[in-house]
Design an enzyme around this catalytic site. Structure first.
Site: not given
Length: 354
Positions: A73-75
């Site tokens: 997942l994106d940060r």
């Protein structure tokens, strides 16, 4: 150098701030560990992050080591994140990802009144910069599809369910921007740098280079370059190399928009995934490393700044809790023989207000 000489390398590192929200374990069995990832935490050590990562925290606080990353997942994206405990399980689920047998459901809060009924966006997406992590709709991009459905509208913003059928970089965020309903607090795709319409319909009044420069300058003025995953040193290096479009931290561009990856994730190519190795290395660094005092400076003398560190000479403001959260959440992952869900985030309630 002579035999038995002792060499010491002291690491001087400033990690960007992250939220204090704990990582909640949803499921743990002999095959997988499934967690509810908070926003602002990267999945694994990468770039400027070491301690403040999901992998490191799971190893340190829950003694969960040697985990295999299945998807990312994106940060700034929160939600369901799966890890395999064995190589065999990792390969089995990864095969489902590659064959697009994994169903993914996200929820987000977007600007304006999103249309009722099912909305399908099939605009191709092109990576503008691997270094900064920016994409846009472009006919030369790779084909993709996202299905959207409005869940609620509170008079100013809408909660939308997102079903990505492919796995392009930032696919959900880019498609929402194209539709004219960017995520309310998206630090990339809901910025004035995209122009008066903020990229709606793919209308951008700038070249790619002008767009990147405008995005960087907008965040620099807000002292929020960390949101883009870059620092002043990175910009200095870009200026010297005259190349801000390369892959971040040595990442492989060919892998950055792979079909097998999750639409909202960190680029993994340059980041080691073995949590046990990372923990051992970091503990050794910590043993010999210097400690930060309350002023954010290092060394024994609180008035002394490291002459070799650019950041020691920079006064930074702490981000507010709101700046560490983006309203995009991985709600459900379903594959052959498994289904994992998290609770709806608080900001997704129908009666929620800013």
């Amino acid at each position: 150098l002579q035999n038995n000489d002792f060499l010491r390398n002291t690491v001087h590192r400033h990690e960007p701030p992250v939220t204090a929200q704990p990582i909640r374990i949803l499921v743990e069995d002999d095959e997988v560990v499934v967690v509810d990832k908070p926003s602002s935490l990267p999945v694994h050590p990468c770039g400027r992050f070491r301690h403040n990562t999901v992998i490191f925290i799971l190893g340190k606080e829950h003694d969960l080591k040697e985990l295999h990353t299945i998807h990312r997942l994106d940060r700034m994206t929160s939600g369901v994140l799966m890890f395999a405990k064995t190589v065999e399980v990792s390969k089995r689920i990864d095969e489902q990802v590659r064959e697009r047998q994994l169903e993914k459901e996200y929820v987000c809060r977007v600007a304006g009144e999103f249309p009722e009924g099912e909305v399908v966006c099939e605009e191709p997406i092109l990576v503008v910069s691997y270094k900064v992590g920016v994409c846009r709709v472009d006919p030369k991009g790779k084909p993709c599809q996202t299905v959207f459905q409005r869940l609620s509208y509170n008079g100013s913003t809408s909660v939308v369910k997102c079903l990505p059928r492919t796995g392009r970089t930032h696919q959900i965020r880019v498609h929402l921007q194209y539709l004219g309903h960017p995520i309310v607090n998206d630090p990339i795709y809901n910025m004035s740098a995209w122009g008066p319409e903020r990229g709606k319909g793919g209308r951008i009044d700038k070249t790619d280079e002008e767009l990147l420069k405008a995005l960087v300058e907008e965040h620099r003025s807000k002292q929020s370059l960390d949101v883009l995953g870059i620092s002043e040193e990175d910009l200095d290096a870009c200026a010297r190399d005259e190349d801000c479009g390369g892959s971040s931290d040595g990442a492989n561009p060919a892998r950055a928009d792979s079909d097998a990856e999750d639409p909202e994730r960190n680029d993994p190519a340059a980041c080691p995934l073995n949590s046990d190795t990372n923990l051992e290395t970091l503990e050794k660094n910590k043993e010999f490393g210097s400690c930060e005092n309350q002023d954010g400076q290092t060394g024994a003398n609180p008035d002394e700044k490291d002459p070799l560190c650019v950041e020691c000479k920079i006064t930074r403001r702490d981000p507010s809790p709101q700046e560490l959260v983006m309203y995009l959440h991985a709600l459900r992952y379903k594959g052959a023989g498994f289904e994992y869900c998290s609770k709806m985030p608080e900001w997704a309630r129908e009666d929620w207000t800013e």
